[in-house]
Motif scaffolding. Structure first.
Motif, PDB file in Angstrom:
ATOM      1  N   ARG A 108       0.841  -1.204   0.000  1.00  0.00           N
ATOM      2  CA  ARG A 108       0.000   0.000   0.000  1.00  0.00           C
ATOM      3  C   ARG A 108       0.873   1.250   0.000  1.00  0.00           C
ATOM      4  O   ARG A 108       0.618   2.202  -0.751  1.00  0.00           O
ATOM      5  CB  ARG A 108      -0.916  -0.041   1.230  1.00  0.00           C
ATOM      6  N   GLN A 109       1.937   1.248   0.803  1.00  0.00           N
ATOM      7  CA  GLN A 109       2.828   2.396   0.884  1.00  0.00           C
ATOM      8  C   GLN A 109       3.547   2.636  -0.440  1.00  0.00           C
ATOM      9  O   GLN A 109       3.689   3.783  -0.884  1.00  0.00           O
ATOM     10  CB  GLN A 109       3.840   2.179   2.008  1.00  0.00           C
ATOM     11  N   PHE A 110       3.981   1.547  -1.097  1.00  0.00           N
ATOM     12  CA  PHE A 110       4.658   1.684  -2.389  1.00  0.00           C
ATOM     13  C   PHE A 110       3.722   2.310  -3.423  1.00  0.00           C
ATOM     14  O   PHE A 110       4.121   3.179  -4.205  1.00  0.00           O
ATOM     15  CB  PHE A 110       5.127   0.321  -2.902  1.00  0.00           C
ATOM     16  N   LYS A 111       2.468   1.859  -3.430  1.00  0.00           N
ATOM     17  CA  LYS A 111       1.506   2.382  -4.412  1.00  0.00           C
ATOM     18  C   LYS A 111       1.240   3.855  -4.173  1.00  0.00           C
ATOM     19  O   LYS A 111       1.113   4.638  -5.119  1.00  0.00           O
ATOM     20  CB  LYS A 111       0.203   1.585  -4.341  1.00  0.00           C
ATOM     21  N   GLU A 112       1.147   4.247  -2.918  1.00  0.00           N
ATOM     22  CA  GLU A 112       0.928   5.663  -2.609  1.00  0.00           C
ATOM     23  C   GLU A 112       2.115   6.508  -3.037  1.00  0.00           C
ATOM     24  O   GLU A 112       1.947   7.590  -3.602  1.00  0.00           O
ATOM     25  CB  GLU A 112       0.679   5.842  -1.105  1.00  0.00           C
ATOM     26  N   LYS A 113       3.325   6.008  -2.794  1.00  0.00           N
ATOM     27  CA  LYS A 113       4.523   6.765  -3.176  1.00  0.00           C
ATOM     28  C   LYS A 113       4.670   6.840  -4.686  1.00  0.00           C
ATOM     29  O   LYS A 113       5.111   7.840  -5.237  1.00  0.00           O
ATOM     30  CB  LYS A 113       5.774   6.139  -2.557  1.00  0.00           C
ATOM     31  N   SER A 114       4.286   5.743  -5.369  1.00  0.00           N
ATOM     32  CA  SER A 114       4.441   5.727  -6.822  1.00  0.00           C
ATOM     33  C   SER A 114       3.448   6.640  -7.516  1.00  0.00           C
ATOM     34  O   SER A 114       3.615   6.968  -8.686  1.00  0.00           O
ATOM     35  CB  SER A 114       4.288   4.291  -7.356  1.00  0.00           C
ATOM     36  N   SER A 115       2.387   7.067  -6.796  1.00  0.00           N
ATOM     37  CA  SER A 115       1.403   7.976  -7.387  1.00  0.00           C
ATOM     38  C   SER A 115       1.737   9.440  -7.125  1.00  0.00           C
ATOM     39  O   SER A 115       0.970  10.330  -7.471  1.00  0.00           O
ATOM     40  CB  SER A 115       0.005   7.665  -6.840  1.00  0.00           C
TER      41      SER A 115
END
Length: 298
Positions: free
Chosen positions: A176-183
């Protein structure tokens, strides 16, 4: 540098009571931290440590790393990592520390090898949502009271089961954290491309070497594993693939737009072995440097 491979000696260094179990210990942070030495030289801890830090707001500094959070976070460290501190910041939460022998005969040992977050740096902590923090707190509390009440007679299978759930949730929460950072407005892949462009911004002289995952991670103040996980979450590719694709694009530009021979192109881009450059190029592009050069002559 002092090395700690024994829970009892490690606890003694931290001014804590002996561990609740020979192979593991659970601590309530607000009770344990006031006993810690306020400063510590570098120490090597050959134990696994999982920390849940909560109920604090502000800038938290560990060595040279500093970050801000209003919610809880988790940190994972594996045996062999180096720790030091100049001063302590107080927080609430739990810490679960265990000897590698606790999990050697368990399937969890393979999971720990798979989960890269045990090698992340402090700046790559898992920042949790309030709901995630509540879930993890419940699991840490169960482990703590199992150890507190039964100590050396604690049910290891129960604790390993709870530990397994914590590790599984951590993997999901990191995704979840990776997806938020990648956006974010500036994606991680664009940051990597900017670093690569700077590395190859001057073709008036050869570069010394091809960029590596480690060198790019260093420029971004990330660990190689954390960077790779961010990149894969955003692009579906590995970091090394992005690097190699960029390098071959630069090679193709030089082959098509300059009179440099293939050896000079390889040298210009940081390759010292010409046959390796040819194999590298063919693997990425599906064709040889010579075939690309021939396109220029048509």
């Amino acid at each position: 540098m002092r090395v700690f491979s024994d829970l009892t000696e490690y606890n003694k260094y931290l001014n804590l009571h002996p561990p609740l179990h020979p192979l593991m210990d659970s601590r309530v942070c607000k009770e344990a931290i006031p006993n810690f030495p306020q400063t510590s030289e570098e120490i090597q801890v050959n134990l696994f440590r999982i920390s849940l830090k909560k109920n604090f707001t502000g800038d938290i500094k560990y060595g040279r790393s500093q970050y801000y959070t209003e919610n809880g976070l988790m940190l994972f460290t594996e045996p062999g990592q180096i720790a030091s501190w100049d001063s302590l910041t107080f927080w609430d939460g739990y810490a679960f520390v265990f000897h590698p022998d606790l999990v050697k005969k368990s399937a969890i040992a393979n999971k720990i090898n798979y989960y890269k977050y045990f090698s992340y740096e402090i700046s790559n902590a898992l920042f949790m949502t309030p709901a995630e923090e509540e879930t993890v707190t419940w699991l840490f509390t169960k482990i703590h009271y199992e150890l507190l009440e039964k100590k050396a007679d604690a049910n290891i299978e129960v604790i390993l089961s709870l530990l397994n759930v914590i590790l599984t949730y951590a993997e999901l929460f990191y995704e979840r954290q990776f997806k938020e950072k990648s956006s974010n407005p500036i994606s991680i892949s664009l940051k990597i491309k900017s670093i690569l462009q700077n590395h190859y911004n001057d073709f008036s002289q050869p570069v010394k070497s091809i960029p590596t995952v480690s060198s790019i991670a260093g420029e971004l103040n990330l660990t190689s594993n954390y960077l790779s996980d961010l990149v894969r979450a955003e692009t579906g590719k590995s970091t090394i693939t992005i690097i190699h694709e960029f390098v071959t694009e630069q090679a193709e530009i030089l082959l098509l737009q300059t009179d440099m021979n293939i050896s000079d192109v390889a040298y210009q881009l940081g390759f010292s072995n010409i046959p390796y450059f040819s194999r590298f190029f063919r693997k990425i592009k599906g064709t040889s440097p010579s075939e690309i050069r021939n396109q220029r002559k048509r």
